[in-house]
Design a protein around this motif. Sequence first.
Motif, short mmCIF file in Angstrom:
data_model
loop_
_atom_site.label_atom_id
_atom_site.label_comp_id
_atom_site.label_asym_id
_atom_site.label_seq_id
_atom_site.Cartn_x
_atom_site.Cartn_y
_atom_site.Cartn_z
N ASP A 141 38.50 -75.46 -55.02
CA ASP A 141 39.85 -75.00 -55.33
C ASP A 141 39.90 -73.94 -56.42
OD1 ASP A 141 42.65 -75.11 -54.92
OD2 ASP A 141 42.90 -76.51 -56.59
N ALA A 142 38.78 -73.34 -56.75
CA ALA A 142 38.74 -72.42 -57.88
C ALA A 142 38.45 -70.97 -57.47
CB ALA A 142 37.71 -72.89 -58.90
N ASP A 143 38.68 -70.65 -56.21
CA ASP A 143 38.41 -69.29 -55.75
C ASP A 143 39.19 -68.25 -56.54
OD1 ASP A 143 36.64 -70.22 -53.85
OD2 ASP A 143 38.09 -70.13 -52.21
N ASP A 144 40.44 -68.57 -56.90
CA ASP A 144 41.25 -67.62 -57.65
C ASP A 144 40.67 -67.39 -59.05
OD1 ASP A 144 41.91 -70.27 -58.25
OD2 ASP A 144 44.02 -69.81 -58.65
N ALA A 145 40.17 -68.45 -59.68
CA ALA A 145 39.56 -68.31 -61.01
C ALA A 145 38.29 -67.48 -60.93
CB ALA A 145 39.26 -69.69 -61.60
N ARG A 146 37.48 -67.74 -59.92
CA ARG A 146 36.24 -66.98 -59.74
C ARG A 146 36.57 -65.50 -59.48
NH1 ARG A 146 32.14 -64.76 -57.60
NH2 ARG A 146 30.05 -65.54 -57.75
N GLN A 147 37.53 -65.24 -58.63
CA GLN A 147 37.91 -63.86 -58.32
C GLN A 147 38.43 -63.15 -59.57
OE1 GLN A 147 37.23 -62.22 -55.54
NE2 GLN A 147 38.06 -60.37 -56.47
N TRP A 148 39.21 -63.84 -60.37
CA TRP A 148 39.73 -63.28 -61.62
C TRP A 148 38.58 -62.82 -62.50
CZ3 TRP A 148 39.85 -63.63 -66.89
CH2 TRP A 148 41.00 -63.22 -67.56
N LEU A 149 37.54 -63.66 -62.60
CA LEU A 149 36.37 -63.32 -63.41
C LEU A 149 35.58 -62.15 -62.81
CD1 LEU A 149 35.32 -66.98 -64.18
CD2 LEU A 149 36.07 -65.31 -65.90
N VAL A 150 35.42 -62.15 -61.49
CA VAL A 150 34.70 -61.07 -60.81
C VAL A 150 35.42 -59.74 -61.05
CG1 VAL A 150 34.08 -60.14 -58.53
CG2 VAL A 150 33.59 -62.54 -59.08
N GLU A 151 36.74 -59.73 -60.90
CA GLU A 151 37.52 -58.49 -61.08
C GLU A 151 37.37 -57.91 -62.48
OE1 GLU A 151 41.50 -59.59 -59.98
OE2 GLU A 151 40.98 -59.68 -57.84
N ARG A 152 37.07 -58.74 -63.45
CA ARG A 152 36.94 -58.27 -64.84
C ARG A 152 35.48 -58.10 -65.24
NH1 ARG A 152 41.33 -60.49 -63.55
NH2 ARG A 152 43.30 -60.03 -64.58
N GLY A 153 34.58 -58.20 -64.28
CA GLY A 153 33.16 -57.98 -64.56
C GLY A 153 32.49 -59.09 -65.32
N LEU A 154 33.08 -60.27 -65.30
CA LEU A 154 32.52 -61.40 -66.05
C LEU A 154 31.63 -62.29 -65.20
CD1 LEU A 154 35.72 -62.22 -68.10
CD2 LEU A 154 33.62 -61.11 -68.93
N LEU A 155 31.64 -62.09 -63.90
CA LEU A 155 30.75 -62.77 -62.96
C LEU A 155 30.32 -61.76 -61.89
CD1 LEU A 155 32.46 -66.20 -62.10
CD2 LEU A 155 30.45 -65.84 -63.53
N PRO A 156 29.12 -61.94 -61.35
CA PRO A 156 28.75 -61.04 -60.24
C PRO A 156 29.59 -61.31 -59.01
CG PRO A 156 27.07 -62.74 -60.60
CD PRO A 156 28.10 -62.90 -61.69
N ALA A 157 29.82 -60.29 -58.22
CA ALA A 157 30.63 -60.44 -56.99
C ALA A 157 29.90 -61.32 -55.98
CB ALA A 157 30.91 -59.06 -56.40
#
Length: 157
Positions: A141-157
């Motif tokens: 249920d955390a896809d939105d949180a992961r995407q938020w981090l990816v969009e800001r360069g805090l996690l790899p895509a």
Amino acid sequence: MDAPAPPILCLRDIALGDAASLLSRHGLTLEPVADGDPIPGSYWGEPEAGIIGTTVFARGDTPVHSMLHEACHLIVLPPERRAAVHTDATDSVAEEDATCYLQIVLADSLPGVGRARLMADMDAWGYTYRLGSTRAWFEQDADDARQWLVERGLLPA
């Protein structure tokens, strides 16, 4: 009969240098606080970690999940907002979710911690998610949180 849950993993249970090094890689400082002393910038009160500017304050009895959580609040902020932080860093539900997600990911960078242990400690401490556990939230249920981090360069895509 179920075995009793292990106690919550605290900062005194891991190498302080490992935690300080992890935070340093994100432009943060871990400031140890002496046992029994008040923790500056603690939103929830002792033994929860505190934040002021780019510094995370924690005692030996501070849960590792709390130290990571507060550090991740600072990591998800743009650098220009970090300097103004004192005690409360969250601006939105999206930032809070991103913080929770990132603290789980970063737990894998701490020897003796890891995401499974951190998620168990988060559940034991009282974090609540609509799917019933931190693991269920993180995995389902955390896809939105992961995407938020990816969009800001805090996690790899």
